[in-house]
Design a protein around this motif. Structure first.
Motif, short mmCIF file in Angstrom:
data_model
loop_
_atom_site.label_atom_id
_atom_site.label_comp_id
_atom_site.label_asym_id
_atom_site.label_seq_id
_atom_site.Cartn_x
_atom_site.Cartn_y
_atom_site.Cartn_z
N ASP A 29 -11.68 29.56 67.82
CA ASP A 29 -12.84 29.92 68.62
C ASP A 29 -13.86 30.65 67.74
O ASP A 29 -13.48 31.41 66.85
CB ASP A 29 -12.40 30.85 69.77
N VAL A 30 -15.13 30.40 67.99
CA VAL A 30 -16.20 31.13 67.29
C VAL A 30 -17.19 31.62 68.34
O VAL A 30 -17.55 30.89 69.26
CB VAL A 30 -16.94 30.21 66.28
N ARG A 31 -17.59 32.86 68.22
CA ARG A 31 -18.66 33.40 69.06
C ARG A 31 -19.74 33.91 68.12
O ARG A 31 -19.45 34.62 67.17
CB ARG A 31 -18.18 34.59 69.91
N GLN A 32 -20.98 33.52 68.41
CA GLN A 32 -22.04 34.03 67.56
C GLN A 32 -22.74 35.19 68.24
O GLN A 32 -22.98 35.17 69.45
CB GLN A 32 -23.06 32.94 67.23
N GLY A 33 -23.10 36.16 67.44
CA GLY A 33 -23.84 37.29 67.96
C GLY A 33 -24.97 37.67 67.03
O GLY A 33 -25.26 36.96 66.07
N LYS A 34 -25.61 38.78 67.34
CA LYS A 34 -26.70 39.26 66.50
C LYS A 34 -26.29 40.58 65.88
O LYS A 34 -25.45 41.30 66.39
CB LYS A 34 -27.96 39.48 67.36
N TYR A 35 -26.90 40.87 64.77
CA TYR A 35 -26.52 42.03 63.99
C TYR A 35 -27.81 42.68 63.50
O TYR A 35 -28.69 42.00 62.98
CB TYR A 35 -25.66 41.53 62.82
N ARG B 263 -14.32 38.73 61.46
CA ARG B 263 -15.74 38.95 61.75
C ARG B 263 -16.52 38.69 60.49
O ARG B 263 -16.11 39.10 59.40
CB ARG B 263 -15.97 40.42 62.15
N TYR C 275 -23.97 37.51 63.24
CA TYR C 275 -22.66 38.11 63.41
C TYR C 275 -21.77 37.04 64.03
O TYR C 275 -22.17 36.41 65.01
CB TYR C 275 -22.83 39.32 64.33
N PHE C 276 -20.62 36.78 63.44
CA PHE C 276 -19.71 35.78 63.98
C PHE C 276 -18.35 36.41 64.23
O PHE C 276 -17.82 37.12 63.37
CB PHE C 276 -19.51 34.62 62.99
N GLU C 277 -17.80 36.14 65.40
CA GLU C 277 -16.41 36.52 65.68
C GLU C 277 -15.60 35.24 65.74
O GLU C 277 -16.01 34.29 66.41
CB GLU C 277 -16.31 37.23 67.03
#
Lengths: 83, 83
Positions: free
Chosen positions: A35-41, B4, B41-43
């Motif tokens: 699984d991959v979730r992208q976010g912001k940093y 991460r 940012y990737f989890e």
């Protein structure tokens, strides 16, 4: 003072961008990725009297501008400047 | 195993998005913000035999897909799954 803000979609929100990245990794041969979730940093330099004060200010900024609290959650880390 | 990845523009690369966010924060009254840099940012959940193995795999993925090594740098953190 340096602060870091990590903004991610809430777990209940579907993340099509992360899904696309996971598919791309699979097609590159990385089958072990589940699984991959992208976010912001965000990295931020700010003037604040204390780490607590900086954390409070940055959390307020995240609520008002950096994150959409309806679908995203965020985490703030504050790192005191080196003397 | 959870990993991460933090991808940021190299310090020498101009970040117009971060500049826009800094300007927006200033106009919201946060005059104490000196600089903002935006990154990705990737989890990731992945199956790996060890944390070292996971770190090696994820760094390879970052080089090949997640980051553009010409203008971006990245940092990988691996967190062993709870038993």
């Amino acid at each position: 003072m340096k602060a870091r803000v990590f903004v991610t979609l809430k777990p209940s929100v579907f993340d099509p961008q992360g899904k696309t990245i996971a598919d791309a990794l699979h097609s590159l041969g990385y089958r072990d990725v589940q699984d991959v979730r992208q976010g912001k940093y965000f990295e931020m330099d700010l003037a604040a009297a204390s780490a607590d004060e900086a954390r409070r200010r940055v959390s307020e900024m995240a609520d008002r501008l950096l994150a959409n609290p309806v679908i995203e959650s965020y985490r703030v880390e504050v790192e005191a400047a080196e003397p």
